[in-house]
Design an enzyme around this catalytic site. Structure first.
Site, PDB file in Angstrom:
ATOM      1  N   CYS A 297       1.003  -1.112   0.010  1.00  0.00           N
ATOM      2  CA  CYS A 297      -0.110  -0.191  -0.038  1.00  0.00           C
ATOM      3  C   CYS A 297       1.072   1.232  -0.098  1.00  0.00           C
ATOM      4  O   CYS A 297       1.619   1.483  -1.204  1.00  0.00           O
ATOM      5  CB  CYS A 297      -0.958  -0.332   0.930  1.00  0.00           C
ATOM      6  SG  CYS A 297      -2.350   0.956   1.052  1.00  0.00           S
ATOM      7  N   HIS A 298       0.698   1.903   0.987  1.00  0.00           N
ATOM      8  CA  HIS A 298       1.930   3.246   1.208  1.00  0.00           C
ATOM      9  C   HIS A 298       3.236   2.733   1.480  1.00  0.00           C
ATOM     10  O   HIS A 298       4.033   3.812   1.695  1.00  0.00           O
ATOM     11  CB  HIS A 298       1.272   4.158   2.193  1.00  0.00           C
ATOM     12  CG  HIS A 298       0.026   4.944   1.764  1.00  0.00           C
ATOM     13  ND1 HIS A 298      -1.421   4.635   1.914  1.00  0.00           N
ATOM     14  CD2 HIS A 298      -0.241   6.034   1.235  1.00  0.00           C
ATOM     15  CE1 HIS A 298      -2.240   5.344   1.206  1.00  0.00           C
ATOM     16  NE2 HIS A 298      -1.243   6.489   0.926  1.00  0.00           N
TER      17      HIS A 298
END
Length: 185
Positions: free
Chosen positions: A114-115
């Site tokens: 994800c991030h």
């Protein structure tokens, strides 16, 4: 690299709040269940407060140690969970940036979801790599010199170290599976 997952030592690094719950808890628990020695290292020894969808309160987990007190040399693989607030702070923490650099420079794999690749942007580790991540940081990943792909998991061995990357919590089966496969090699 460990010869078997039961011999593997995995380090998960996070801040103390803002971590996407399942992106931390699933690798933590599933790798432990598979026999790996997993260490959760946070910014401090305060409880780690996770969130669901960057907004709703999630599970609270006690860290094993702090990420400024561990060394890449003691581990086989680094996991960087997402969560916007988590990685936004992690990527400006000198000890976290150095850990990522030390893993890559030692040729050890890094798994980021994800991030999570934001940390690798700030660590200067993405030129020449191919990465999957949340669409919200696509421009950051590409501006850092990586090729961004929209895949549930992507494994890239360019530049002498393995990057395992995924987009979001829905990709966790593939993400954790790729980590297990890497540890079993």
């Amino acid at each position: 690299m460990a010869k078997a997952i039961e011999e593997a030592k995995v380090l998960i690094i996070v801040q103390n709040w803002g971590i996407e719950e399942t992106e931390m808890t699933r690798p933590l628990r599933e790798l432990k269940t598979a026999g790996a020695q997993v260490t959760l290292a946070a910014a401090s020894m305060d409880p780690v407060e996770t969130v669901q969808h960057d907004r709703y309160e999630g599970e609270t987990v006690q860290p094993d140690t702090t990420y400024d007190s561990v060394k890449a040399a003691d581990y086989d693989l680094l996991v960087v969970p997402g969560g916007t607030c988590n990685v936004d702070r992690l990527r400006v923490a000198p000890a976290a940036v150095k850990l990522a650099q030390d893993f890559a420079h030692a040729g050890k794999p890094i798994a980021a979801i994800c991030h999570g690749p934001w940390l690798l942007v700030n660590a200067g580790l993405l030129p020449g790599k191919t990465s999957s991540s949340t669409r919200y940081i696509k421009a950051d990943v590409e501006n850092a010199g990586a090729t961004q792909v929209d895949e549930e998991v992507h494994v890239c061995d360019a530049n002498g170290w393995r990057l395992i990357s995924s987009r979001k919590p829905d990709d966790l089966d593939a993400f954790v599976g790729a980590i297990k496969d890497t540890l079993a090699e």
